[in-house]
Design a protein around this motif. Structure first.
Motif, PDB file in Angstrom:
ATOM      1  N   LEU A  44     -47.904 -15.007 -30.473  1.00  0.00           N
ATOM      2  CA  LEU A  44     -48.521 -15.756 -31.718  1.00  0.00           C
ATOM      3  C   LEU A  44     -47.459 -16.635 -32.499  1.00  0.00           C
ATOM      4  O   LEU A  44     -46.155 -16.261 -32.602  1.00  0.00           O
ATOM      5  CB  LEU A  44     -48.983 -14.872 -32.693  1.00  0.00           C
ATOM      6  N   GLN A  45     -47.913 -17.897 -32.578  1.00  0.00           N
ATOM      7  CA  GLN A  45     -46.833 -18.789 -33.597  1.00  0.00           C
ATOM      8  C   GLN A  45     -47.773 -19.266 -34.728  1.00  0.00           C
ATOM      9  O   GLN A  45     -48.730 -19.501 -34.837  1.00  0.00           O
ATOM     10  CB  GLN A  45     -46.680 -20.075 -32.617  1.00  0.00           C
ATOM     11  N   PRO A  46     -46.826 -18.782 -35.857  1.00  0.00           N
ATOM     12  CA  PRO A  46     -47.451 -19.231 -37.176  1.00  0.00           C
ATOM     13  C   PRO A  46     -47.680 -20.885 -37.266  1.00  0.00           C
ATOM     14  O   PRO A  46     -46.855 -21.631 -36.789  1.00  0.00           O
ATOM     15  CB  PRO A  46     -46.301 -18.951 -38.051  1.00  0.00           C
ATOM     16  N   PHE A  58     -52.337 -18.765 -36.968  1.00  0.00           N
ATOM     17  CA  PHE A  58     -51.564 -18.342 -35.930  1.00  0.00           C
ATOM     18  C   PHE A  58     -52.138 -18.828 -34.458  1.00  0.00           C
ATOM     19  O   PHE A  58     -53.362 -18.976 -34.446  1.00  0.00           O
ATOM     20  CB  PHE A  58     -51.388 -16.894 -35.896  1.00  0.00           C
ATOM     21  N   GLU A  59     -51.451 -19.445 -33.676  1.00  0.00           N
ATOM     22  CA  GLU A  59     -52.047 -19.906 -32.433  1.00  0.00           C
ATOM     23  C   GLU A  59     -51.404 -18.910 -31.339  1.00  0.00           C
ATOM     24  O   GLU A  59     -50.430 -18.447 -31.265  1.00  0.00           O
ATOM     25  CB  GLU A  59     -51.569 -21.210 -32.007  1.00  0.00           C
ATOM     26  N   ALA A  60     -52.532 -18.379 -30.648  1.00  0.00           N
ATOM     27  CA  ALA A  60     -52.283 -17.528 -29.635  1.00  0.00           C
ATOM     28  C   ALA A  60     -51.950 -18.181 -28.185  1.00  0.00           C
ATOM     29  O   ALA A  60     -52.527 -19.250 -27.921  1.00  0.00           O
ATOM     30  CB  ALA A  60     -53.498 -16.526 -29.202  1.00  0.00           C
ATOM     31  N   LEU A  61     -50.781 -17.855 -27.880  1.00  0.00           N
ATOM     32  CA  LEU A  61     -50.219 -18.431 -26.512  1.00  0.00           C
ATOM     33  C   LEU A  61     -50.122 -17.364 -25.518  1.00  0.00           C
ATOM     34  O   LEU A  61     -49.191 -16.414 -25.722  1.00  0.00           O
ATOM     35  CB  LEU A  61     -49.066 -19.312 -26.966  1.00  0.00           C
ATOM     36  N   MET A  62     -50.505 -17.694 -24.232  1.00  0.00           N
ATOM     37  CA  MET A  62     -50.507 -16.649 -23.311  1.00  0.00           C
ATOM     38  C   MET A  62     -49.231 -16.304 -22.515  1.00  0.00           C
ATOM     39  O   MET A  62     -48.559 -17.374 -22.336  1.00  0.00           O
ATOM     40  CB  MET A  62     -51.652 -17.237 -22.282  1.00  0.00           C
ATOM     41  N   ARG A  63     -48.684 -15.128 -22.503  1.00  0.00           N
ATOM     42  CA  ARG A  63     -47.620 -14.864 -21.557  1.00  0.00           C
ATOM     43  C   ARG A  63     -47.949 -13.976 -20.604  1.00  0.00           C
ATOM     44  O   ARG A  63     -48.815 -12.975 -20.952  1.00  0.00           O
ATOM     45  CB  ARG A  63     -46.523 -14.150 -22.401  1.00  0.00           C
ATOM     46  N   LEU A  64     -47.237 -13.926 -19.515  1.00  0.00           N
ATOM     47  CA  LEU A  64     -47.629 -12.865 -18.351  1.00  0.00           C
ATOM     48  C   LEU A  64     -46.083 -12.108 -18.314  1.00  0.00           C
ATOM     49  O   LEU A  64     -45.147 -12.980 -18.118  1.00  0.00           O
ATOM     50  CB  LEU A  64     -47.868 -13.338 -17.029  1.00  0.00           C
ATOM     51  N   SER A 267     -41.158 -21.238 -36.629  1.00  0.00           N
ATOM     52  CA  SER A 267     -41.176 -19.864 -35.631  1.00  0.00           C
ATOM     53  C   SER A 267     -41.510 -20.326 -34.273  1.00  0.00           C
ATOM     54  O   SER A 267     -42.282 -21.259 -34.051  1.00  0.00           O
ATOM     55  CB  SER A 267     -42.041 -18.784 -36.217  1.00  0.00           C
ATOM     56  N   ARG A 268     -40.627 -19.675 -33.386  1.00  0.00           N
ATOM     57  CA  ARG A 268     -41.297 -19.899 -31.803  1.00  0.00           C
ATOM     58  C   ARG A 268     -42.394 -18.795 -31.849  1.00  0.00           C
ATOM     59  O   ARG A 268     -42.729 -17.930 -32.768  1.00  0.00           O
ATOM     60  CB  ARG A 268     -40.156 -19.192 -31.067  1.00  0.00           C
ATOM     61  N   PRO A 269     -43.372 -18.966 -30.946  1.00  0.00           N
ATOM     62  CA  PRO A 269     -44.410 -17.909 -30.575  1.00  0.00           C
ATOM     63  C   PRO A 269     -43.802 -16.476 -30.133  1.00  0.00           C
ATOM     64  O   PRO A 269     -42.629 -16.561 -29.573  1.00  0.00           O
ATOM     65  CB  PRO A 269     -44.900 -18.558 -29.244  1.00  0.00           C
ATOM     66  N   LEU A 270     -44.221 -15.563 -31.157  1.00  0.00           N
ATOM     67  CA  LEU A 270     -43.550 -14.106 -30.861  1.00  0.00           C
ATOM     68  C   LEU A 270     -44.808 -13.271 -30.566  1.00  0.00           C
ATOM     69  O   LEU A 270     -45.785 -13.297 -30.995  1.00  0.00           O
ATOM     70  CB  LEU A 270     -43.179 -13.920 -32.222  1.00  0.00           C
ATOM     71  N   PRO A 271     -44.120 -12.009 -29.977  1.00  0.00           N
ATOM     72  CA  PRO A 271     -44.974 -10.945 -29.863  1.00  0.00           C
ATOM     73  C   PRO A 271     -45.309 -10.506 -31.294  1.00  0.00           C
ATOM     74  O   PRO A 271     -44.693 -10.609 -32.107  1.00  0.00           O
ATOM     75  CB  PRO A 271     -44.317 -10.035 -28.684  1.00  0.00           C
ATOM     76  N   LEU A 272     -46.403  -9.509 -31.178  1.00  0.00           N
ATOM     77  CA  LEU A 272     -46.630  -8.874 -32.540  1.00  0.00           C
ATOM     78  C   LEU A 272     -45.845  -8.442 -33.436  1.00  0.00           C
ATOM     79  O   LEU A 272     -45.592  -8.725 -34.438  1.00  0.00           O
ATOM     80  CB  LEU A 272     -48.204  -8.202 -32.264  1.00  0.00           C
ATOM     81  N   ASP A 273     -45.097  -7.426 -32.752  1.00  0.00           N
ATOM     82  CA  ASP A 273     -44.085  -6.554 -33.432  1.00  0.00           C
ATOM     83  C   ASP A 273     -43.174  -7.635 -34.059  1.00  0.00           C
ATOM     84  O   ASP A 273     -42.713  -7.377 -35.363  1.00  0.00           O
ATOM     85  CB  ASP A 273     -43.176  -5.857 -32.493  1.00  0.00           C
ATOM     86  N   ALA A 274     -42.409  -8.523 -33.284  1.00  0.00           N
ATOM     87  CA  ALA A 274     -41.290  -9.431 -33.782  1.00  0.00           C
ATOM     88  C   ALA A 274     -41.859 -10.382 -35.061  1.00  0.00           C
ATOM     89  O   ALA A 274     -41.366 -10.528 -36.009  1.00  0.00           O
ATOM     90  CB  ALA A 274     -40.928 -10.358 -32.689  1.00  0.00           C
ATOM     91  N   LEU A 275     -43.338 -10.795 -34.738  1.00  0.00           N
ATOM     92  CA  LEU A 275     -44.057 -11.435 -35.844  1.00  0.00           C
ATOM     93  C   LEU A 275     -43.994 -10.745 -36.966  1.00  0.00           C
ATOM     94  O   LEU A 275     -43.863 -11.507 -38.212  1.00  0.00           O
ATOM     95  CB  LEU A 275     -45.377 -12.028 -35.324  1.00  0.00           C
ATOM     96  N   LEU A 276     -44.487  -9.522 -36.799  1.00  0.00           N
ATOM     97  CA  LEU A 276     -44.657  -8.851 -38.229  1.00  0.00           C
ATOM     98  C   LEU A 276     -43.399  -8.791 -39.060  1.00  0.00           C
ATOM     99  O   LEU A 276     -43.505  -8.901 -40.272  1.00  0.00           O
ATOM    100  CB  LEU A 276     -45.225  -7.444 -37.777  1.00  0.00           C
TER     101      LEU A 276
END
Ligand code: C2E
Ligand code: MG
Ligand code: MG
Ligand code: MG
Length: 296
Positions: A44-46, A58-64, A267-276
């Motif tokens: 997620l990127q704010p 937030f924009e959701a950006l896919m990662r594998l 902010s860069r796009p971040l996984p939820l934990d880091a974003l919180l």
């Protein structure tokens, strides 16, 4: 010597073909296993309000997230997933995970009204999408007006009646539609007229040119962004600037009356934990800015 060169040339070419085919096969395997073993995640990127820096969404950006290879970006996945038909399942996974993340974020002080922007491929616009989205939202206690459906001109260029119906249904559900990468494709302006677009996202290439070393490039890109902004506002659309990396770009866009922005500066796009954790830094209360609230 000539013959040898020729032979080497052919060999090199063949090796390239083999490399490409192997890489493709590997990516297809990663996608399959990723769907089975839950490797796909929504970073997620704010997206912030440029006038005061509050988080609007937030924009959701896919990662594998491959256990050995690490993160694979969408650029390596999406084209292949569209071709082999797995994009639908990947998209559904990103949609459900990012909505669940928004539900978590919503519990934080001042973030209960933030929105979620999700990218969609043309192939995801199936007739079931509006119902599927409505069900996910209900399940997670999120109102449809907090969802932004990001599409590119590629979606609209299909000029497909099903796509049109699905977009209309999403719009009727209360979701907002954002036109992504604006200004980089074909006949962008007519789409503002023909489809229910609420938000225009100015492509990051414009943001970059705003702070170019060449005065001429700066001047012209400023005029282009101002033009996009004026047209968008007159059409009743809010504007988001993508790819803000420097204070200078932020200042220019803010002075231009662009409402929203996103980029590595914030902010860069971040996984939820880091974003919180990161969100603790944005101390200001986040309510949806007027334009967006009014547009819903
Ligand atoms: P996009 O929707 O235009 O997303 C913005 C891209 O810019 C993202 O790349 C983001 O990480 C990157 N970005 C954000 N801020 C900055 C910045 O300040 N500087 C620079 N240089 N880049 C920045 P990403 O995550 O690699 O995604 C690339 C594209 O892949 C997206 O472009 C979108 O078109 C597509 N995509 C991403 N996630 C999904 C998805 O879940 N489904 C579909 N169908 N497409 C997706
Ligand atoms: Mg996008
Ligand atoms: Mg974009
Ligand atoms: Mg882009």
């Amino acid at each position: 010597a000539r013959k040898r060169d020729g032979k080497n040339g052919v060999q090199l070419f063949d090796n390239n073909m083999v490399d490409i085919a192997r890489k493709r096969l590997e990516t297809e395997q990663f996608i399959d296993q990723g769907l089975r073993d839950d490797w796909f995640t929504a970073y997620l990127q704010p997206i912030v309000c440029l006038s005061d820096g509050r988080v609007a969404g937030f924009e959701a950006l896919m990662r594998l997230n491959h256990p050995e290879r690490g993160l694979l970006p969408p650029a390596e996945i999406i084209g292949i997933a569209e071709e082999n038909g797995s994009i639908g399942r990947i998209g559904d996974c990103i949609l459900s995970k990012s909505i669940a993340s928004l539900a978590v974020i919503s519990k934080l002080d001042g973030l209960s009204d933030t929105y979620l922007a999700v990218n969609f491929s043309p192939l995801q616009f199936e007739p079931v999408l509006p119902n599927r989205l409505a069900a996910l939202l209900l399940e997670n206690g999120i109102t449809p007006s907090r969802i932004v459906v990001e599409i590119t001109e590629a979606v609209l260029m299909l000029d497909n009646p099903v796509v049109r119906d699905v977009l209309d249904a999403l719009s009727e559900l209360g979701c907002r539609i954002a036109l992504d990468d604006f200004g980089t494709g074909y006949s962008s302006l007519s789409y503002l007229n023909r489809f229910p677009v609420d938000i225009v996202k100015v492509d990051q290439s414009f943001t970059r040119s705003l702070s170019s070393d060449q005065p001429d490039v700066r001047r012209k890109s400023r005029m282009l962004v101002e033009g996009i902004r004026t047209i968008s506002h007159q059409m009743g659309c809010a504007v988001v600037a993508e790819g803000i990396e420097t204070e200078e770009q932020w200042d220019i866009l803010q002075a231009m009356n662009i409402e929203f922005g996103q980029g590595y500066l914030l902010s860069r796009p971040l996984p939820l934990d880091a974003l919180l954790q990161k969100l603790d830094e944005f101390t200001m209360p986040a309510r949806p800015p007027e334009r967006l609230a009014a547009a819903s």
